[in-house]
Design a protein around this motif. Structure first.
Motif, PDB file in Angstrom:
ATOM      1  N   ALA A  79       0.841  -1.198   0.000  1.00  0.00           N
ATOM      2  CA  ALA A  79       0.000   0.000   0.000  1.00  0.00           C
ATOM      3  C   ALA A  79       0.878   1.250   0.000  1.00  0.00           C
ATOM      4  N   LYS A  80       0.597   2.161  -0.939  1.00  0.00           N
ATOM      5  CA  LYS A  80       1.361   3.402  -1.046  1.00  0.00           C
ATOM      6  C   LYS A  80       0.394   4.568  -1.215  1.00  0.00           C
ATOM      7  N   ASP A  81       0.656   5.649  -0.497  1.00  0.00           N
ATOM      8  CA  ASP A  81      -0.208   6.829  -0.611  1.00  0.00           C
ATOM      9  C   ASP A  81      -0.082   7.491  -1.978  1.00  0.00           C
ATOM     10  N   SER A  82       1.016   7.212  -2.683  1.00  0.00           N
ATOM     11  CA  SER A  82       1.307   7.913  -3.932  1.00  0.00           C
ATOM     12  C   SER A  82       0.658   7.275  -5.159  1.00  0.00           C
ATOM     13  N   LEU A  83      -0.121   6.205  -5.002  1.00  0.00           N
ATOM     14  CA  LEU A  83      -0.679   5.516  -6.167  1.00  0.00           C
ATOM     15  C   LEU A  83      -1.506   6.433  -7.075  1.00  0.00           C
ATOM     16  N   PRO A  84      -2.389   7.273  -6.549  1.00  0.00           N
ATOM     17  CA  PRO A  84      -3.131   8.161  -7.452  1.00  0.00           C
ATOM     18  C   PRO A  84      -2.211   9.069  -8.272  1.00  0.00           C
ATOM     19  N   ARG A  85      -1.143   9.538  -7.679  1.00  0.00           N
ATOM     20  CA  ARG A  85      -0.212  10.399  -8.425  1.00  0.00           C
ATOM     21  C   ARG A  85       0.605   9.583  -9.426  1.00  0.00           C
ATOM     22  N   ARG A  86       0.819   8.319  -9.124  1.00  0.00           N
ATOM     23  CA  ARG A  86       1.494   7.457 -10.093  1.00  0.00           C
ATOM     24  C   ARG A  86       0.596   7.253 -11.311  1.00  0.00           C
ATOM     25  N   VAL A  87      -0.704   7.134 -11.073  1.00  0.00           N
ATOM     26  CA  VAL A  87      -1.657   7.053 -12.188  1.00  0.00           C
ATOM     27  C   VAL A  87      -1.513   8.288 -13.071  1.00  0.00           C
ATOM     28  N   THR A 103       1.335  12.642 -32.932  1.00  0.00           N
ATOM     29  CA  THR A 103      -0.114  12.598 -32.739  1.00  0.00           C
ATOM     30  C   THR A 103      -0.632  13.955 -32.254  1.00  0.00           C
ATOM     31  N   ALA A 104      -1.710  14.440 -32.867  1.00  0.00           N
ATOM     32  CA  ALA A 104      -2.298  15.709 -32.440  1.00  0.00           C
ATOM     33  C   ALA A 104      -3.103  15.498 -31.158  1.00  0.00           C
ATOM     34  N   TYR A 105      -3.292  16.577 -30.389  1.00  0.00           N
ATOM     35  CA  TYR A 105      -4.063  16.479 -29.147  1.00  0.00           C
ATOM     36  C   TYR A 105      -5.439  15.874 -29.395  1.00  0.00           C
ATOM     37  N   ALA A 106      -6.095  16.333 -30.471  1.00  0.00           N
ATOM     38  CA  ALA A 106      -7.456  15.879 -30.760  1.00  0.00           C
ATOM     39  C   ALA A 106      -7.508  14.394 -31.117  1.00  0.00           C
ATOM     40  N   ALA A 107      -6.348  13.827 -31.510  1.00  0.00           N
ATOM     41  CA  ALA A 107      -6.308  12.423 -31.933  1.00  0.00           C
ATOM     42  C   ALA A 107      -5.809  11.484 -30.840  1.00  0.00           C
ATOM     43  N   LEU A 108      -5.575  12.018 -29.651  1.00  0.00           N
ATOM     44  CA  LEU A 108      -5.117  11.149 -28.560  1.00  0.00           C
ATOM     45  C   LEU A 108      -6.178  10.093 -28.265  1.00  0.00           C
ATOM     46  N   PRO A 109      -5.800   8.819 -28.197  1.00  0.00           N
ATOM     47  CA  PRO A 109      -6.782   7.750 -27.982  1.00  0.00           C
ATOM     48  C   PRO A 109      -7.163   7.606 -26.510  1.00  0.00           C
ATOM     49  N   GLU A 110      -8.106   6.722 -26.244  1.00  0.00           N
ATOM     50  CA  GLU A 110      -8.453   6.376 -24.867  1.00  0.00           C
ATOM     51  C   GLU A 110      -7.242   5.745 -24.188  1.00  0.00           C
ATOM     52  N   SER A 111      -7.115   5.958 -22.904  1.00  0.00           N
ATOM     53  CA  SER A 111      -6.007   5.349 -22.161  1.00  0.00           C
ATOM     54  C   SER A 111      -6.501   4.829 -20.819  1.00  0.00           C
ATOM     55  N   TYR A 112      -5.936   3.715 -20.405  1.00  0.00           N
ATOM     56  CA  TYR A 112      -6.302   3.080 -19.137  1.00  0.00           C
ATOM     57  C   TYR A 112      -5.032   2.802 -18.326  1.00  0.00           C
ATOM     58  N   VAL A 113      -5.008   3.279 -17.104  1.00  0.00           N
ATOM     59  CA  VAL A 113      -3.972   2.893 -16.146  1.00  0.00           C
ATOM     60  C   VAL A 113      -4.651   1.979 -15.136  1.00  0.00           C
ATOM     61  N   ILE A 114      -4.121   0.760 -15.014  1.00  0.00           N
ATOM     62  CA  ILE A 114      -4.780  -0.274 -14.205  1.00  0.00           C
ATOM     63  C   ILE A 114      -3.811  -0.806 -13.161  1.00  0.00           C
ATOM     64  N   PHE A 115      -4.148  -0.657 -11.909  1.00  0.00           N
ATOM     65  CA  PHE A 115      -3.357  -1.202 -10.815  1.00  0.00           C
ATOM     66  C   PHE A 115      -4.109  -2.380 -10.202  1.00  0.00           C
ATOM     67  N   ILE A 116      -3.435  -3.514 -10.090  1.00  0.00           N
ATOM     68  CA  ILE A 116      -4.004  -4.688  -9.431  1.00  0.00           C
ATOM     69  C   ILE A 116      -3.377  -4.753  -8.040  1.00  0.00           C
ATOM     70  N   CYS A 117      -4.170  -4.490  -7.025  1.00  0.00           N
ATOM     71  CA  CYS A 117      -3.653  -4.312  -5.661  1.00  0.00           C
ATOM     72  C   CYS A 117      -3.971  -5.512  -4.776  1.00  0.00           C
ATOM     73  N   ASP A 118      -2.966  -5.991  -4.068  1.00  0.00           N
ATOM     74  CA  ASP A 118      -3.178  -7.062  -3.098  1.00  0.00           C
ATOM     75  C   ASP A 118      -3.490  -6.453  -1.726  1.00  0.00           C
ATOM     76  N   PHE A 119      -4.301  -5.420  -1.740  1.00  0.00           N
ATOM     77  CA  PHE A 119      -4.769  -4.711  -0.547  1.00  0.00           C
ATOM     78  C   PHE A 119      -5.941  -3.854  -1.014  1.00  0.00           C
TER      79      PHE A 119
END
Length: 275
Positions: A79-87, A103-119
């Protein structure tokens, strides 16, 4: 450090080795997101498992699908308090890679940051926490960025797919428990792939190299810490001598240092001292 045959999916190295296989990563994302992914490509260049010459130990998994959607997966066991900032950092890093490639700003695709936490990262006893940018009034930003935290400690199985719960229970399991039957074909495949990795000579060499790099990094950190400690001690001694009105030659003689070294430290002291 654990031996290779002691690792489970929750160990970062094993998670990376397993999820760098396109089909494993694709099936995981489909279970989590609830939609079919036509094809998925894993970026191997930034992962130390396949590129040991990469400077800096990186074990997260980066992928993109046929729609150019970007995914960043990482296992978290502490568990780390900094996880949201790491996202925030990972999301901006994925965008920057695309912007630098034209890539232009308007063409930036969807992005997912996924953390699998054992807590439980937020203490709400949920298996899945999903975040998107919204106003306090509920207006969605629609910037295409998504952050998802999975927890092996969830208690709301009725709110998530059964297949995802089985996967998270597999992640939570210790070495002995991880070998039992979870009644799920995807988990069975992961179990087989983990066993293949454990008996593979090539992967054994990769893990040994990773072990050596971790050891080297710790040793460098120890040496750097010792050096910083010695520098702080010398700086303190010089400050005390200056306060007593000693000259640079006198300080150098007392501390058995070169006069140029003393001058350099005095300049640093004056740089940070109040005017």
């Amino acid at each position: 450090m654990k031996k290779l045959n002691e690792l489970t999916l929750k160990d970062n190295w094993m998670f990376g080795a397993v999820m760098l296989q396109d089909d494993n990563c694709k099936q995981f994302l489909e279970r989590l997101l609830g939609f079919q992914i036509e094809s998925l490509t894993i970026d191997l260049e930034k992962n130390i498992i396949y590129h040991p010459e990469y400077k800096g130990i990186r074990l997260d998994v980066i992928a993109n699908d046929a729609d150019r959607t970007r995914y960043n997966l990482e296992m978290q066991v502490l568990a780390k308090d900094s996880l949201p900032r790491r996202v925030r950092y990972y999301s901006s890093e994925m965008d920057m890679d695309l912007l630098l490639s034209g890539t232009a700003y308007a063409a930036l695709p969807e992005s997912y940051v996924i953390f699998i936490c054992d807590f439980d990262p937020f203490g709400q006893k949920k298996y899945c926490y999903r975040f998107q940018m919204r106003t306090k009034e509920g207006l969605e930003m629609q910037d295409g960025s998504h952050a998802i935290f999975l927890s092996t400690m969830g208690q709301d199985a009725e709110n998530v797919p059964e297949a995802l719960v089985k996967f998270l229970k597999f992640v939570k399991a210790n070495l002995e428990e991880s070998q039992k039957d979870f009644g799920d074909p995807y988990v069975e495949k992961l179990q087989r792939d983990i066993q293949k990795i454990k008996v593979s000579r090539e992967m054994g060499r990769c893990y040994m190299m990773f072990d050596e790099l971790i050891a080297e990094e710790k040793e460098e950190g120890r040496k750097e810490g010792m050096l910083l400690g010695e520098e702080a001690k010398l700086k303190s001694q010089i400050q005390k001598k200056l306060a007593k009105g000693l000259s640079i030659p006198e300080i150098a003689e007392h501390l058995e240092e070169e006069e140029e070294t003393i001058r350099r430290y005095i300049e640093k002291i004056r740089e940070v001292s109040p005017k």
